[in-house]
Enzyme design. Structure first.
Site, short mmCIF file in Angstrom:
data_model
loop_
_atom_site.label_atom_id
_atom_site.label_comp_id
_atom_site.label_asym_id
_atom_site.label_seq_id
_atom_site.Cartn_x
_atom_site.Cartn_y
_atom_site.Cartn_z
N LYS A 143 37.16 -24.57 -13.77
CA LYS A 143 36.86 -24.81 -15.19
C LYS A 143 38.16 -24.95 -15.99
O LYS A 143 39.10 -24.19 -15.75
CB LYS A 143 36.06 -23.61 -15.70
CG LYS A 143 35.65 -23.68 -17.14
CD LYS A 143 35.06 -22.36 -17.60
CE LYS A 143 36.13 -21.40 -18.07
NZ LYS A 143 36.11 -21.05 -19.47
N LYS A 198 38.44 -12.77 -13.79
CA LYS A 198 39.59 -12.33 -14.61
C LYS A 198 40.20 -11.06 -14.03
O LYS A 198 41.43 -10.89 -14.07
CB LYS A 198 39.17 -12.12 -16.06
CG LYS A 198 38.90 -13.44 -16.78
CD LYS A 198 38.89 -13.30 -18.28
CE LYS A 198 38.75 -14.69 -18.92
NZ LYS A 198 38.70 -14.66 -20.36
N LYS A 226 41.82 -21.85 -21.19
CA LYS A 226 42.98 -21.59 -22.06
C LYS A 226 44.05 -20.78 -21.35
O LYS A 226 45.23 -20.95 -21.59
CB LYS A 226 42.54 -20.76 -23.27
CG LYS A 226 41.99 -21.54 -24.41
CD LYS A 226 41.77 -20.59 -25.59
CE LYS A 226 40.31 -20.44 -25.91
NZ LYS A 226 39.68 -19.24 -25.43
N1 AQP Z 1 35.92 -25.86 -19.58
C1 AQP Z 1 34.99 -25.71 -20.52
N2 AQP Z 1 34.04 -26.66 -20.69
C2 AQP Z 1 33.09 -26.54 -21.65
N3 AQP Z 1 33.04 -25.48 -22.50
C3 AQP Z 1 33.97 -24.53 -22.37
N4 AQP Z 1 34.21 -23.39 -23.03
C4 AQP Z 1 35.29 -22.76 -22.50
N5 AQP Z 1 35.79 -23.48 -21.49
C5 AQP Z 1 34.99 -24.58 -21.38
C6 AQP Z 1 33.42 -22.92 -24.16
O1 AQP Z 1 34.30 -22.72 -25.26
C7 AQP Z 1 33.82 -21.64 -26.05
C8 AQP Z 1 34.91 -20.68 -26.34
O2 AQP Z 1 35.42 -20.13 -25.14
P1 AQP Z 1 36.11 -18.71 -25.20
O3 AQP Z 1 37.26 -18.73 -26.10
O4 AQP Z 1 35.09 -17.67 -25.46
O5 AQP Z 1 36.64 -18.39 -23.79
P2 AQP Z 1 36.24 -18.85 -22.38
O6 AQP Z 1 34.83 -19.27 -22.29
O7 AQP Z 1 36.68 -17.78 -21.44
O8 AQP Z 1 37.15 -20.13 -22.35
P3 AQP Z 1 38.59 -20.33 -21.84
O9 AQP Z 1 39.11 -21.53 -22.52
O10 AQP Z 1 38.54 -20.37 -20.36
O11 AQP Z 1 39.43 -19.09 -22.35
P4 AQP Z 1 40.16 -17.95 -21.56
O12 AQP Z 1 41.01 -18.63 -20.55
O13 AQP Z 1 40.95 -17.25 -22.63
O14 AQP Z 1 39.11 -17.08 -20.95
C9 AQP Z 1 32.65 -21.00 -25.28
O15 AQP Z 1 31.44 -21.45 -25.84
C10 AQP Z 1 32.82 -21.54 -23.89
O16 AQP Z 1 31.59 -21.64 -23.20
#
Ligand code: AQP
Length: 329
Positions: A193, A112, A196
């Site tokens: 991965k 990030k 969001k």
């Molecule tokens: N690609 C993924 N596959 C499986 N699980 C996933 N999680 C996130 N991406 C995947 C799981 O979703 C939960 C919430 O995630 P988060 O909001 O804490 O943020 P993150 O893990 O950083 O997920 P994002 O979607 O990639 O968000 P951004 O882009 O905002 O950082 C967690 O349990 C995570 O493991």
């Protein structure tokens, strides 16, 4: 007493099928056997800039999506992180026992930070705040996707360090990954991965995408130059599509092989799209009902914060006493 579960999602964008399969789907299953606290971690979201009006809307949207996915507020707590100030308070105390080197080696921080012109201190502190979220409630189990495994290891390291400096205070939490769907990859790039914060239109299937959009995104998903599914030589794009199908359907490995071996990619994509749409349509219907009920989501969030605040405050008080900080009589 039932063992306690804690997990959270950031209101940092549109919730996608990776978040659902990696976290939410598991949360729903756990809620009858455990005491579950599910949190909208808005303080985590602001570790990178969020438009304030959009963020406020996303918090309510996320709460409605938790409910629509099947989190029952009579069983589980749904709450917003910033509505319980003890999260930030404990995070500071844990920051003081966490070596900076533990934080700079976190892979999510590195990924990030690379995308930011200026890296805020909050981005570095993110995993300490996450440790505080979990340790505040003495949670035994933390259901997350694979990308959070390193942060959970750090949470245990921080808890252990605190316990050895100040005496046994925190329960050691365990990571709980789903058997299938722990890491869903981007449809446009199956080596990354699904995320969001990735803005490319073909990257993720959002939980609120209409069926025609879901179908179009899956039809355009990156595969490889082979014509059909070969389980002995799966490329990452096809493996990801099969993984999505299996995580939604809960089919066994044998059934997956028997059904998909030799299937042409066009047909595979059609079946994956059908499966995703069949699961998301009822969730979207429930979401519209919940979002259309004035005041309901706010009530759930207010009650959630009220239910957990005494647990959180008791932990902060215990930590203060351990550290020799001032606790009013
Ligand atoms: N690609 C993924 N596959 C499986 N699980 C996933 N999680 C996130 N991406 C995947 C799981 O979703 C939960 C919430 O995630 P988060 O909001 O804490 O943020 P993150 O893990 O950083 O997920 P994002 O979607 O990639 O968000 P951004 O882009 O905002 O950082 C967690 O349990 C995570 O493991």
């Amino acid at each position: 007493m039932k063992p306690r579960v804690f997990s959270g999602v950031q209101p940092s964008g549109d919730l996608h099928i990776g978040n659902y399969l990696g976290a939410l789907k598991n949360w729903v299953k756990l809620q009858y056997d455990y005491e579950c606290i599910y949190c909208i971690v808005d303080l985590h979201a602001v570790t990178v800039y969020q438009d304030p009006a959009t963020l406020r809307g996303k918090i309510s949207e996320l709460a409605a999506l938790f409910l629509a996915a099947g989190i029952d507020p009579r069983q589980s707590v749904i709450m917003v992180q910033s509505s319980v100030p003890a999260h930030a308070e404990l995070a500071w105390m844990l920051t003081c026992v966490t070596p900076v080197g533990w934080l700079t080696r976190m892979t999510q921080y590195k990924a990030k930070a690379e995308k930011q012109e200026t890296v805020g201190d909050g981005l570095l502190q993110y995993p300490v705040l996450m440790a505080a979220d979990i340790l505040l409630y003495q949670a035994q189990i933390v259901p997350v996707g694979d990308d959070q495994v390193q942060h959970l290891e750090l949470t245990r390291d921080i808890a252990q360090r605190f316990n050895s400096l100040y005496g046994e205070t925190f329960v050691m939490p365990e990571t709980k990954l789903p058997a299938v769907g722990a890491r869903i990859m981007g449809l446009d790039d199956p080596l990354k991965k699904m995320s969001k914060s990735e803005t490319a239109s073909g990257h993720a299937v959002a939980l609120l995408d209409p069926p025609d959009v879901i179908r179009r995104k899956i039809q355009r998903a990156t595969t490889d130059s082979q014509p059909c599914v070969d389980f002995d030589a799966l490329g990452p794009g096809v493996a990801n599509l099969l993984n999505i199908f299996q995580a939604f359907s809960e089919w066994t490995d044998d059934r997956m092989r028997a059904h998909f071996s030799g299937m042409r990619y066009g047909r595979l994509k059609q079946e994956v799209a059908d499966m995703v749409i069949a699961h998301l349509e009822p969730l979207q219907r429930r979401y519209r009902e919940i979002a259309g009920e004035p005041g309901y989501v706010d009530r759930v969030l207010k009650e959630g914060a009220e239910r957990v605040a005494p647990i959180a405050n008791a932990t902060v008080e215990a930590v203060k006493r351990r550290m020799g900080l001032y606790v009013p009589c």
